[in-house]
Design an enzyme around this catalytic site. Structure first.
Site, PDB file in Angstrom:
ATOM      1  N   CYS A 145       0.834  -1.218   0.000  1.00 21.43           N
ATOM      2  CA  CYS A 145       0.000   0.000   0.000  1.00 21.43           C
ATOM      3  C   CYS A 145       0.867   1.266   0.000  1.00 21.43           C
ATOM      4  O   CYS A 145       0.463   2.298  -0.512  1.00 21.43           O
ATOM      5  CB  CYS A 145      -0.928   0.003   1.208  1.00 21.43           C
ATOM      6  SG  CYS A 145      -0.085  -0.162   2.771  1.00 21.43           S
ATOM      7  N   HIS A 410      -1.060   1.195   7.728  1.00 19.81           N
ATOM      8  CA  HIS A 410      -1.663   1.038   6.404  1.00 19.81           C
ATOM      9  C   HIS A 410      -1.785   2.415   5.768  1.00 19.81           C
ATOM     10  O   HIS A 410      -2.167   3.385   6.435  1.00 19.81           O
ATOM     11  CB  HIS A 410      -3.055   0.400   6.518  1.00 19.81           C
ATOM     12  CG  HIS A 410      -3.727   0.216   5.199  1.00 19.81           C
ATOM     13  ND1 HIS A 410      -3.153  -0.489   4.154  1.00 19.81           N
ATOM     14  CD2 HIS A 410      -4.916   0.674   4.740  1.00 19.81           C
ATOM     15  CE1 HIS A 410      -3.968  -0.479   3.123  1.00 19.81           C
ATOM     16  NE2 HIS A 410      -5.041   0.236   3.431  1.00 19.81           N
TER      17      HIS A 410
END
Lengths: 454, 43, 89
Positions: A145, A410
């Site tokens: 990510c 994240h």
């Protein structure tokens, strides 16, 4: 529906070419005249001499300029029968019979290309509706990510997108293998995202991203594996790769970064001016200029981006035991002041959320820092006594946030696409969000694009 | 007789109305062009 | 005529450009520009065949109202300041 009056005029080739030639000439005048000339000549009504009395229209058939608010162009049109007027602030053509702007006429829209029209109308087609906005998710291939947020941000950046669609790299790269050339891989991502959807299903739209991963891992082993990395470092790596590819296709010409024309340097590089100021005599003649690709801002005890920029701008006290002022000989600790000598078209600001302590462990600062949708950077630029620094308004176009801790986190990104809509990219999920949602983010990287100068 | 205040307001109103008309012109023309080109309402 | 002459003088002195840039920058930063765009877009979505003239008649009054009082007062003060100089001369 398009304008029947223009279609009538276009039936006759001679008339059509005359209309287009005059239209192009007026647009050229509008786009190339100074502020004063534009306001004194093409934005002033011939009838009432008012400036900016609403829109002003320049007649396609004579030299008349008429205003909207007092309907002087409408009267001109009724009096002498001239029905087309060019809006002197945006160059759009208005039909005073339809009382509407002319739209839907491809030849008029592309009037600057009219002399190549025969070729163009045969060899090209209007861009497909599908894919116009380039919205596509990127599957997480295992802690990727931090890469996909950078890819989404760059793919929706107007400068990077135009550079790719103009095929600057594609036209010169001898590699032509997107799993071996980083810039070709980026072109593949953009072609998949913006190209006609008939040729790209979702899996095939991931190919460009997979190629980017392969190129990244080949170029930098540390990026391989499943550990979370830093998006800011990946951005720097990404821009370096684009520069290296540019040097390669220019036959490894030695190009100094400050003069480099690659997309990384032409869009993202600015110049920082640092001066060492003596606290005794305030001499500041010890000056250095350094290129900058982004600004890293300390956020400790700060609640707004402006505060972060101000503290960056105010300077810091140096503890330099060897310092001796050239002017007065003082050995007092000097102050190092950083100002911006040159701003880039794309301004990247990193909010330093990850602190690596002396103890060896790293902590993440989760404080919310407010950032604006439009940012005037003039106050942070270097000011010469003689020169006025105009307002330099930047528009927010992307925000990258990191949720979680330093190593277990994240990344997601939010980008503003053409037309002003915001979308959130969370790996393969793409959702529409409001600008209010964006401005509430706990931002890690914010991307601004120059919007207005002066 | 025009005063400084009334003239200032009038110049300000001119500026605002020309800015509004510019934005509306660009937005409507682009929307019409897209609808004409793609035949549907490209929301 | 007086107003037209004053405007011409403002443009020639460069002050009109300062006022115009300052106004558009403030309107941009306070989100007014994007709001007007959305108003126009809403009218188009309501009636995709509406002409510019029809859309403008609905949008212009609302858009004028949306200009913040602080921006309006600041810019008016600037214009009055420039006019005060001109009127003296």
């Amino acid at each position: 529906m398009s304008c029947p009056h223009l279609n009538q005029a276009f039936k006759n080739e001679k008339t059509r070419d005359g209309v287009l030639k005059t239209y192009n000439m007026i647009r050229y005048i509008i786009e190339h005249s100074t502020f004063q000339n534009r306001h004194l000549l093409s934005m002033r009504c011939t009838e009432c001499y008012e400036i900016n009395h609403g829109s002003t229209f320049m007649c396609l058939q004579c030299g008349f300029c008429g205003c909207w608010n007092s309907e002087h162009f409408t009267m001109h049109s009724k009096k002498v029968g001239h029905i087309f007027g060019v809006n002197s602030s945006n160059g759009l053509l208005f039909c005073f019979k339809c009382m509407d702007f002319v739209s839907g006429n491809e030849m008029l829209t592309n009037s600057m290309l009219v002399k190549y029209w025969d070729d163009i109308s045969v060899k090209t087609s209007p861009p497909s509706l599908h894919g116009r906005d380039g919205l596509c998710g990127l599957v997480n291939m295992g802690s990727t990510c931090f890469m996909s947020t950078i890819v989404q941000t760059l793919v929706h950046n107007p400068y990077v997108l135009k550079n790719s669609l103009d095929q600057h790299h594609y036209a010169h790269c001898d590699s032509d293998n997107s799993s071996a050339c980083f810039s070709c891989a980026l072109d593949t991502v953009i072609a998949n995202f913006y190209g006609p959807s008939s040729e790209s299903s979702f899996p095939s739209q991931q190919k460009g991203f997979i190629d980017l991963l392969l190129c990244s891992w080949n170029a930098n082993k540390n990026l391989a594996g499943y550990s979370q990395q830093d998006a800011h470092e990946f951005l720097q790596f990404f821009l370096n790769q684009l520069h290296s590819d540019y040097v390669r296709i220019n036959k490894n010409a030695v190009i100094k970064p400050e003069f480099c024309k690659c997309i990384a340097h032409s869009a993202f590089q600015g110049t920082l001016r640092s001066s060492i100021i003596c606290t005794e005599c305030h001499d500041g003649s010890n000056i250095k200029f350094d290129p900058m690709m982004d600004l890293s801002l300390d956020i400790n005890n700060k609640t707004t981006l402006i505060e972060c920029l101000q503290s960056f701008h105010e300077g810091e006290k140096l503890t330099d035991f060897n310092h001796k002022c050239r002017n007065c000989g003082s050995v007092q600790n000097p102050i190092k002041q950083m100002t911006i000598a040159k701003l880039p078209p794309v301004l990247v600001l990193q909010l330093k959320r990850f602190e690596h302590r002396m103890t060896g462990n790293s902590v993440k600062l989760n404080d919310f820092v407010q950032f604006p949708a439009y940012l005037n950077m003039a106050p942070f630029c270097h000011k010469e006594e003689t020169k006025h620094v105009p307002d330099l308004v930047y528009e927010l176009v992307a925000v990258i946030s990191q949720e979680g801790s330093v190593n277990q986190g994240h990344y997601t990104s939010m980008c503003k696409i053409t037309g002003g809509q915001w979308f959130r990219f969370n790996d393969s999920m793409v959702t529409s969000v409001s600008e209010e949602d964006v401005l509430r983010q706990q931002a890690y990287l914010v991307f601004y694009v120059i919007r207005q100068i002066g | 007789h025009p005063t400084i205040q009334s003239t200032s307001h009038s110049i300000f109103d001119n500026l605002i109305s020309s800015m509004i008309q510019d934005i509306v012109a660009r937005t409507t023309t682009q929307a019409h062009a897209l609808r004409f080109r793609y035949g549907i309402d490209p929301k | 005529q007086v107003k037209a002459q004053i405007q011409q003088h403002l443009v020639e002195s460069g002050n009109y450009e300062l006022i115009s840039n300052n106004l558009s920058q403030r309107l941009l930063q306070e989100g007014w520009t994007d709001q007007v765009k959305r108003l126009a877009q809403e009218e188009i979505n309501n009636d995709s065949k509406a002409t510019f003239t029809q859309i403008l008649s609905k949008v212009e009054p609302k858009a004028s109202e949306l200009v913040s009082e602080s921006t309006k007062q600041e810019i008016l003060a600037k214009i009055e300041g420039f006019l005060a100089e001109i009127v003296d001369t």
